[in-house]
Design an enzyme around this catalytic site. Structure first.
Site, PDB file in Angstrom:
ATOM      1  N   TYR A 112       0.719  -0.881   0.502  1.00 25.07           N
ATOM      2  CA  TYR A 112       0.112  -0.487  -0.054  1.00 25.07           C
ATOM      3  C   TYR A 112       1.253   1.728   0.239  1.00 25.07           C
ATOM      4  CZ  TYR A 112      -3.629  -3.168   1.257  1.00 25.07           C
ATOM      5  OH  TYR A 112      -4.347  -4.471   1.063  1.00 25.07           O
ATOM      6  N   ARG A 113       1.076   1.247  -0.648  1.00 28.38           N
ATOM      7  CA  ARG A 113       2.115   2.887  -1.083  1.00 28.38           C
ATOM      8  C   ARG A 113       2.357   3.661  -2.818  1.00 28.38           C
ATOM      9  NH1 ARG A 113       8.192  -0.722  -2.565  1.00 28.38           N
ATOM     10  NH2 ARG A 113       8.886   1.402  -1.718  1.00 28.38           N
ATOM     11  N   LYS A 230      26.131 -10.396  -7.410  1.00 32.28           N
ATOM     12  CA  LYS A 230      25.335 -11.557  -6.324  1.00 32.28           C
ATOM     13  C   LYS A 230      25.050 -13.272  -6.992  1.00 32.28           C
ATOM     14  CE  LYS A 230      22.758  -7.730  -4.857  1.00 32.28           C
ATOM     15  NZ  LYS A 230      22.110  -7.487  -4.060  1.00 32.28           N
ATOM     16  N   GLY A 286      15.857  -9.000   3.256  1.00 30.89           N
ATOM     17  CA  GLY A 286      16.621  -7.776   4.045  1.00 30.89           C
ATOM     18  C   GLY A 286      18.114  -9.005   3.508  1.00 30.89           C
ATOM     19  N   ASP A 289      20.410  -6.179   0.801  1.00 34.90           N
ATOM     20  CA  ASP A 289      20.762  -4.795   2.062  1.00 34.90           C
ATOM     21  C   ASP A 289      21.886  -5.151   2.416  1.00 34.90           C
ATOM     22  OD1 ASP A 289      18.416  -3.883   0.078  1.00 34.90           O
ATOM     23  OD2 ASP A 289      17.337  -4.253   1.990  1.00 34.90           O
ATOM     24  N   ASP A 325      13.282  -7.653   8.583  1.00 32.12           N
ATOM     25  CA  ASP A 325      14.709  -7.047   7.385  1.00 32.12           C
ATOM     26  C   ASP A 325      15.539  -6.895   8.189  1.00 32.12           C
ATOM     27  OD1 ASP A 325      12.328  -7.050   5.761  1.00 32.12           O
ATOM     28  OD2 ASP A 325      12.699  -5.497   4.904  1.00 32.12           O
TER      29      ASP A 325
END
Length: 368
Positions: A112-113, A230, A286, A289, A325
């Site tokens: 919901y962005r 990666k 996560g 990151d 995360d």
């Protein structure tokens, strides 16, 4: 106006309030959720701050309770949040996900962005001086997908100019976020303009149709001084170009910058490969990151390229062994000790939940 303090890293991007289910099952069946935070760039910022670096997060959130929570939670990691704007007319983004691993067929995520405060980031709504006042500026392709003005902002920040910090760019290709089909082209153009690029072998194939492994991806992206590919559970390969290579700028007292750590070494067309660790995985969310945070931390410290990759793997292992995360990375001494192992010991290392905690005694080395 007073010039903003120069920090080690500035991370710009959207963070959202995350709702994690209290039990496995479909979103339709889960009765309650625990609240957390999530966002590629803020995850990197929190990981670097926890590792002892001076970090600033720049974004926009709504003038609502969820925005309050994000600013307070990210600030609690030691991240400078003074340049986060508040938007009274747009909400803070939120999302829900199931407890299963992201790679599972039954994994669900509900975002919901749309129309969020962060999607209104632009050259007019963020403090550009604060964004550029870092030794490293970390960006991600997710921001470019949020809106046309966000894409224009990233184009401005990755452009050449005096005093530009070293630009780190994580491709982070997310097909579902792009409203049009030009996402892969935009991501490739931004990657061409960056100094340090992180990209997954799988997403390079999905976005750009590149097959043939890390060397083929390097052929498509020859411009970045450092390219990190990666390769999932296999490991990661880094390429470095000695032509024009530079380290991140180091801050001076007056806020100006000077040359920082030296480049990681001479160019190697084959790249430097470091295998991933054996990890008892709890969740993969996560981990990418965290890898970027570990690699950037080692870059700021001027460590050799192999050790930069190893620190990336170690920080990713910390994220892989928790459900959310974010997690606390290993202490610097602990990570340095493990990163310094010989190749055989590195290859037999096994990490499980709790391995980063002070006083914990996990079975780090398993019998081959």
């Amino acid at each position: 106006m007073t010039a903003p303090d120069v920090v080690d890293v500035v991370a710009l991007g959207e963070s959202m309030v995350t709702f994690l289910p209290t039990r496995p099952g479909r979103l339709a069946d889960v009765p309650s959720f625990d609240r957390g935070i999530g966002g590629a760039e803020s995850n990197v910022a929190c990981g670097l701050a926890a590792a002892g670096h001076a970090v600033r997060w720049v974004s926009r959130v709504g003038a609502d309770g969820f925005g309050d929570h994000l600013v307070e939670a990210i600030g609690a990691y030691g991240v400078d949040v003074a340049s986060v704007g508040r938007d009274p007319s747009r909400p803070t983004g939120v999302y829900f996900r199931t407890a299963g691993d992201r790679a599972g067929a039954d994994h669900e995520v509900a975002y919901y962005r749309a129309g969020s405060a962060a999607s209104a980031m632009s050259t007019a709504t963020v403090e550009l001086a604060a964004v550029r006042a870092g030794r490293v500026l970390h960006l991600s392709g997710i921001t470019a997908a949020l809106s046309p003005q966000c894409r224009e902002l990233l184009w401005e920040l990755t452009g050449p100019g005096p005093g530009r910090p070293l630009v780190s760019f994580d491709v982070n290709h997310r097909t579902g976020l792009w409203p049009t089909a030009d996402g892969p082209r935009v991501l490739l153009e931004l990657a061409h303009r960056a100094d340090l690029v992180f990209v997954g072998e799988d997403e390079a194939e999905e976005a750009w149709g590149v097959t043939g492994g890390p060397s083929a991806i390097r052929d498509v992206l020859p411009e970045p001084q450092v390219l990190v590919v990666k390769e999932g559970g296999r490991g990661a390969t880094a390429f470095v170009s000695s032509a024009g290579a530079r380290g991140p700028a180091a801050p001076t007292r007056r806020g100006r910058t000077c040359q920082g750590p030296t480049p990681p070494g001479p160019a190697d067309s084959r790249g430097v490969f470091v295998p991933a660790l054996t990890v008892d995985v709890v969740a993969t969310t996560g981990a990418g990151d965290a890898f970027a945070a570990g690699f950037l931390s080692a870059t700021l410290r001027g460590l050799p390229l192999r050790d930069r990759l190893r620190h990336g793997h170690l920080t990713a292992a910390a994220a892989l062994t928790v459900p959310g995360d974010l997690t606390v990375p290993p202490s610097r001494d602990h990570a340095d000790r493990l990163a310094g192992l010989d190749d055989h010991a590195w290859g037999t290392l096994r990490l499980g939940p709790g391995w980063t905690q002070a006083g914990a005694a996990p079975e780090e080395v398993r019998t081959p």
